[in-house]
Design a protein around this motif. Sequence first.
Motif, PDB file in Angstrom:
ATOM      1  N   GLY A   3      10.399  38.797  30.107  1.00 54.16           N
ATOM      2  CA  GLY A   3      10.384  37.933  31.163  1.00 54.16           C
ATOM      3  C   GLY A   3      11.747  37.438  31.438  1.00 54.16           C
ATOM      4  O   GLY A   3      11.972  36.885  32.582  1.00 54.16           O
ATOM      5  N   THR A   4      12.941  38.229  30.852  1.00 54.63           N
ATOM      6  CA  THR A   4      14.203  37.737  31.294  1.00 54.63           C
ATOM      7  C   THR A   4      14.643  38.733  32.499  1.00 54.63           C
ATOM      8  O   THR A   4      15.877  38.477  33.114  1.00 54.63           O
ATOM      9  CB  THR A   4      15.281  38.011  30.243  1.00 54.63           C
ATOM     10  N   GLY A   5      13.883  39.650  32.844  1.00 53.68           N
ATOM     11  CA  GLY A   5      14.177  40.682  33.711  1.00 53.68           C
ATOM     12  C   GLY A   5      14.856  41.899  32.778  1.00 53.68           C
ATOM     13  O   GLY A   5      14.754  42.785  33.452  1.00 53.68           O
TER      14      GLY A   5
ATOM     15  N   GLU B 175      11.254  42.230  38.490  1.00 52.29           N
ATOM     16  CA  GLU B 175      11.755  40.885  39.041  1.00 52.29           C
ATOM     17  C   GLU B 175      10.651  40.167  39.164  1.00 52.29           C
ATOM     18  O   GLU B 175      10.622  38.841  39.260  1.00 52.29           O
ATOM     19  CB  GLU B 175      12.292  41.201  40.320  1.00 52.29           C
TER      20      GLU B 175
ATOM     21  N   HIS C  66       9.633  38.467  36.159  1.00 51.77           N
ATOM     22  CA  HIS C  66      10.679  37.352  35.732  1.00 51.77           C
ATOM     23  C   HIS C  66      10.218  36.113  36.824  1.00 51.77           C
ATOM     24  O   HIS C  66      10.711  34.976  35.963  1.00 51.77           O
ATOM     25  CB  HIS C  66      12.010  37.931  36.176  1.00 51.77           C
TER      26      HIS C  66
ATOM     27  N   THR D 153       7.665  34.012  35.167  1.00 50.81           N
ATOM     28  CA  THR D 153       7.692  33.528  33.810  1.00 50.81           C
ATOM     29  C   THR D 153       8.864  32.891  33.808  1.00 50.81           C
ATOM     30  O   THR D 153       8.864  31.515  33.879  1.00 50.81           O
ATOM     31  CB  THR D 153       7.551  34.725  32.935  1.00 50.81           C
ATOM     32  N   GLN D 154       9.938  33.514  33.561  1.00 54.39           N
ATOM     33  CA  GLN D 154      11.308  32.634  33.330  1.00 54.39           C
ATOM     34  C   GLN D 154      11.572  31.789  34.320  1.00 54.39           C
ATOM     35  O   GLN D 154      11.847  30.558  34.172  1.00 54.39           O
ATOM     36  CB  GLN D 154      12.407  33.556  32.809  1.00 54.39           C
ATOM     37  N   GLN D 155      11.739  32.213  35.540  1.00 44.88           N
ATOM     38  CA  GLN D 155      11.821  31.421  36.665  1.00 44.88           C
ATOM     39  C   GLN D 155      11.122  30.168  37.082  1.00 44.88           C
ATOM     40  O   GLN D 155      11.565  29.273  37.333  1.00 44.88           O
ATOM     41  CB  GLN D 155      11.822  32.237  37.870  1.00 44.88           C
TER      42      GLN D 155
ATOM     43  N   GLU E 202      12.303  25.825  30.310  1.00 50.00           N
ATOM     44  CA  GLU E 202      12.981  27.142  29.989  1.00 50.00           C
ATOM     45  C   GLU E 202      12.967  27.234  28.334  1.00 50.00           C
ATOM     46  O   GLU E 202      13.176  28.406  27.858  1.00 50.00           O
ATOM     47  CB  GLU E 202      13.962  27.435  30.638  1.00 50.00           C
TER      48      GLU E 202
ATOM     49  N   THR F 138       9.657  33.003  28.298  1.00 48.81           N
ATOM     50  CA  THR F 138      10.242  34.297  27.798  1.00 48.81           C
ATOM     51  C   THR F 138       9.646  34.489  26.300  1.00 48.81           C
ATOM     52  O   THR F 138       9.059  33.416  25.736  1.00 48.81           O
ATOM     53  CB  THR F 138      11.718  34.113  27.577  1.00 48.81           C
TER      54      THR F 138
END
Length: 542
Positions: A57-59, A431, A434, A437-439, A447, A452
């Motif tokens: 999930g962080t990219g 992306e 990402h 999920t994280q965004q 967060e 993540t």
Amino acid sequence: MTGKARLFLRSAIALSLAVTPLMGPAAAPVSDPIPARKEGVGPFNRTVLRNVTMVDGTGAPAQGPIDIVLSGDRIAEIRAIGAPGAIKDSARAAKGDHEIDLTGYYVLPGFIDAHVHLHSLNDAQGVPSDYILKLWIINGITSVREVGSSRPIEWLVDIKRRSERNEIVAPRIDVFPFFHNIRTTPVNDPVQARLAVNEAKKRGADGIKFIGGAEDVLFAAMEEAKKIGMRTTMHHAQPSVAYANVLTTSAHGLNGMEHWYGLPEAMFTDKAVQAWPADFINTDEQMRFGESGRLWAQTAPPGSEKWEEVMQTLLDRNFILDPTFTAYLTSRDTMRNMRAVWHSDYTMPALWDYYRPSRSNHGSYWFDWTTENEVAWRENYHLWMQFINEYKNKGGIVTVGDDAGYIYNLYGFGYVQELELLREAGFSPLEVIHAATQQGARSLGHEDQLGTIRVGRKADLVVVKGNPLANLKLLFPTGTLHLNDTTGKTERVGGIAYTIKDGIIYDNAILRREIREMVNTAKAARGLPPGPMPIESADLTQ
């Protein structure tokens, strides 16, 4: 007055002055027909997901093979167990009290839908809440931001609490009521605006969703929300954009925007307001959506000084963009979305009634939709997507929301469509995940808990057979077509195998079957056979 339809349509006129809300602080929680949870297994003291490929999930790129260990509702271990084709048995996680062999599967963080509306049988669409909640789960959505409905705050907060206790099958919920629905009397001055925001917080709201309103009232409410730590978002309605575009609202503390209204208006260089036709009436939805598709062509071009100035200002203010591309997808390709493959089995007949051309149902503006409208909308998307992609490239937060339940946009399924549209906009597959999920977790301030795959985080996961980075269509509950070269037959593959929320493992094949049975039961009650619903309302009487 019920449903987002009337809220939205009336906002076009009333919100520029004042609105009489639907429910107030004295409203008691409404009884809810959502049944107690029977589905799902766990959480277990030690669940081991063996031999997975992980997208965290962080990219970061996919990693594997990995054993993921869950303890209760948390991720306890993430153990690399070798390289593809070279697993080291000595590196494997210790035995668990519940294990799943996920060889060939990808595991992603639970998806976050940043723009949803939860309705009930009492609303204009006439669909049960349980149906909507389960549609979200089978599409991998483990968290949602509810951004306004005709239900009182207490009703939504009650469902949120039941979800937190996992008494029902549902994602976790952040409640963002419509600002103009908080009180039973109109909010006509800044003092009352500030009081209303505090009242919403006391009643359990997590944030506020604005549509429009008088300038001093709107800005006072935004400033107060920021002061007391409530997050905010806004659909910048057309009656307000002359004084409330993304530059002015973000300057008063607004955290983010929904859709795209208010963004192109901030980039006008040769006009102050949109060039509407002389006979334009905002409450005629075909006019409104038809002209909306011609808006981006009126604004500053990509790469121009004004374009860059607005983008940089929003970046500097950490402004969040939640585009909801899928909400307007039918406007550029009507027949394709009317006949999406999932409607046959997963769309309730009452919802199908709501979708049909109607002058009173929100988003049912197909009175005489034209090729010219669709062509304009395609160009609209081209420019809109370019801004969103550039914003992401420069470090801005872009989230994933689908605004489903309108415009042939089905709950949950619209979310996966949104992932595909972000890919079309220029996001790479990593992306896209990402953003989902994280965004999404960052936009809600969660967060440190969600978004993540990391030790200590909530055990919210999406498990899919195959590689969704190579083909996002694997995420649709209906899967995607695949030619089996061994048998020579076409088959359907994909569909998220398991959605895990708080360590509870939902077998989505079971939930998909339950939803299809709900739909078929509703059709049978009308004397209708399973299968596609007719587009023309007259067909129902034949």
